[in-house]
Design a protein around this motif. Structure first.
Motif, PDB file in Angstrom:
ATOM      1  N   VAL A 213     -10.327  -9.611 -24.726  1.00  0.00           N
ATOM      2  CA  VAL A 213     -10.189  -8.331 -24.064  1.00  0.00           C
ATOM      3  C   VAL A 213      -8.318  -8.270 -23.878  1.00  0.00           C
ATOM      4  N   ASP A 214      -8.100  -9.608 -23.504  1.00  0.00           N
ATOM      5  CA  ASP A 214      -6.562  -9.704 -23.132  1.00  0.00           C
ATOM      6  C   ASP A 214      -5.705 -10.003 -24.458  1.00  0.00           C
TER       7      ASP A 214
ATOM      8  N   ARG B  20      -5.296  -3.706 -30.313  1.00  0.00           N
ATOM      9  CA  ARG B  20      -6.073  -3.017 -31.249  1.00  0.00           C
ATOM     10  C   ARG B  20      -7.191  -2.165 -30.510  1.00  0.00           C
ATOM     11  N   ARG B  21      -7.423  -2.015 -29.426  1.00  0.00           N
ATOM     12  CA  ARG B  21      -8.518  -1.584 -29.066  1.00  0.00           C
ATOM     13  C   ARG B  21      -8.904  -0.349 -30.147  1.00  0.00           C
ATOM     14  N   SER B  22      -7.675   0.417 -29.949  1.00  0.00           N
ATOM     15  CA  SER B  22      -8.405   1.765 -30.735  1.00  0.00           C
ATOM     16  C   SER B  22      -9.086   1.499 -31.644  1.00  0.00           C
TER      17      SER B  22
ATOM     18  N   ASP C  15      -8.133  -0.624 -17.812  1.00  0.00           N
ATOM     19  CA  ASP C  15      -8.896  -0.182 -17.986  1.00  0.00           C
ATOM     20  C   ASP C  15      -7.880   1.172 -18.459  1.00  0.00           C
ATOM     21  N   THR C  16      -7.894   1.374 -19.454  1.00  0.00           N
ATOM     22  CA  THR C  16      -7.050   3.275 -19.740  1.00  0.00           C
ATOM     23  C   THR C  16      -7.351   4.337 -20.341  1.00  0.00           C
TER      24      THR C  16
ATOM     25  N   GLU D  94     -12.718 -16.467 -32.890  1.00  0.00           N
ATOM     26  CA  GLU D  94     -11.326 -15.985 -32.757  1.00  0.00           C
ATOM     27  C   GLU D  94     -11.072 -15.770 -33.356  1.00  0.00           C
ATOM     28  N   SER D  95      -9.935 -14.709 -33.554  1.00  0.00           N
ATOM     29  CA  SER D  95      -9.405 -14.129 -34.542  1.00  0.00           C
ATOM     30  C   SER D  95      -8.799 -12.894 -34.571  1.00  0.00           C
ATOM     31  N   THR D  96      -7.904 -12.166 -35.330  1.00  0.00           N
ATOM     32  CA  THR D  96      -6.732 -11.584 -35.385  1.00  0.00           C
ATOM     33  C   THR D  96      -7.789  -9.628 -35.666  1.00  0.00           C
TER      34      THR D  96
END
Length: 437
Positions: A167-168, A178-180, A226-227, A139-141
């Motif tokens: 994912v959340d 941060r998905r991109s 989902d984007t 777990e991390s940013t």
């Protein structure tokens, strides 16, 4: 295996696994196949989960040690994003833990070395502060992940306890996603971090593996979020052919076989961590021809279906990554020097690609069904598909909405007013914005 000669040992393993698994374990070195079957038969391990875990651990161990180069414009590292799909209580974690034991043990060694070095560190002497080297994180940013990778250029693996939580968590406290950033990581694009609250970090060639588990009914709920950025198309889904609970075997696990397996996995990791990084491995001529043939086979189905195109475009790249992993593992376990990626390794990569492609289509169907049933836009989408015309009337929409979703007249008009999938042309006349072919 299709396209290449298969040994008697591989053939026997293929026969054994085809009764209970679609995962082509015959792509692994024979000794690894034996361990997978042993843990299935006597350890009550799911074959797909253990095989997927081993594949991921190979990728994590190799990290940035080797890259595969198709040509001057196209190279890949060994980054794999693997997601284990299954019912609750399917024991997805134990096979993964065994596959990753050597990596976790090595990180414990790094931690001890760091603490020892920190005890003797004296900042007043202008010494270089010891680095806390990590091979994985649970777990991390994203900022922390980048810093860990900066301290360990070999690569880092994210092993979340729950994939959904991961994912959340990509949406931070300030609402920014941060998905991109993770998409750039998957692509292997250079990354830099310059923020006041974090140390600056630059990663020229990121190599981040991800492995996690999620329940089959839970992943469907992610569809509404989902984007359409290709995030889920980058996932390699491991789905067992059979998910039922099995009886415990009375035959004890072959502890000697397991001990040798751990020794070999540790040796593999040590060899990958030793020496220079970013060693480019070319494709053999035959492997390149075979890859081109497989890439060309993806063109027609991609042109016919947008979803298929998104999946296959990522698997095009994964084939190179998988071929490299197969080649490096085969050379290590058979004591051969790595010169180029062979035709045999490419054939194995294609078998794995076919497995993951089939699973991706299955997951896509599950997510589509959930999306069309449980979200407003999904309902509109399914209604428009059922109507099957570019232009339609509100009367047609209301009728189909009632048949598909038991939606009344008022709710149907509400969906038409809020949906971005339709355009009002005039009184009672609408145009569909989806492909109705």
């Amino acid at each position: 295996m299709d396209g290449i000669k298969i040994s008697l040992h591989d053939a026997n393993c293929k026969i054994k696994r085809e009764r209970i698994s679609n995962f082509p374990i015959e792509v692994f070195p024979p000794f690894v196949q034996d361990v997978i079957i042993e843990m299935y038969e006597n350890g009550n391990y799911n074959m797909d989960y253990f095989a997927g875990g081993i594949l991921s651990s190979f990728a994590s161990s190799i990290g940035n040690k080797y890259h595969i180069r198709k040509d001057i414009t196209w190279s890949e590292n060994t980054s794999l994003w693997i997601v284990m799909i299954g019912w609750s209580g399917q024991n997805k974690s134990a096979p993964q833990k065994l596959a990753y034991r050597s990596i976790k043990d090595k990180q414990s060694e790094f931690e001890k070395e760091y603490k020892t070095a920190l005890e003797s560190y004296d900042s007043s002497l202008d010494e270089v502060k010891p680095l806390r080297k990590k091979l994985y994180t649970t777990e991390s940013t994203f900022e922390s992940l980048l810093k860990m990778h900066h301290d360990n250029p070999h690569g880092i693996t994210v092993i979340p306890d729950e994939f959904k939580t991961f994912v959340d968590g990509l949406v931070g406290y300030n609402g920014a996603s941060r998905r991109s950033s993770y998409l750039s990581v998957w692509d292997g694009a250079p990354l830099s971090l310059d923020r006041k609250e974090a140390e600056s970090a630059f990663i020229e060639k990121p190599c981040v593996n991800i492995i996690g588990g999620i329940q089959d009914d839970v992943i469907a709920s992610l569809k509404s979020k989902d984007t359409k950025d290709g995030f889920f198309e980058r996932m390699l889904f491991v789905i067992p052919q059979k998910m039922e609970k099995r009886y415990v075997s009375d035959t004890p696990i072959d502890e000697h076989l397991l001990s040798v397996f751990q020794t070999k996995m540790k040796g593999f990791l040590e060899e990958m961590l030793d020496g220079d990084l970013y060693n480019d491995i070319p494709l053999s001529k035959n492997a390149n021809v075979r890859l081109n043939k497989e890439l060309n086979s993806h063109v027609e189905p991609s042109n016919k279906d947008r979803n298929v195109s998104g999946i296959l475009s990522k698997l095009d790249r994964y084939m190179l990554r998988l071929a490299l992993i197969m080649e490096v593992a085969d050379c290590y376990f058979n004591d051969r020097v790595i010169n180029e990626v062979s035709l045999s390794s490419m054939e194995k990569a294609i078998l794995l690609k076919n497995y993951f492609y089939s699973n991706a289509l299955q997951i896509n169907d599950i997510m589509e069904q959930s999306y069309e049933t449980n979200t407003p836009n999904g309902k509109v989408y399914s209604i428009l598909k059922a109507i099957g015309k570019e232009t339609f009337t509100s009367k047609e929409f209301i009728q189909v909405a009632k048949e598909l979703h038991h939606i009344g007249r008022s709710r149907s008009y509400e969906l038409l007013s809020i949906s971005k999938l339709t355009q009002e042309l005039g009184k009672g006349q609408y145009r569909s914005k989806i492909d109705c072919d």
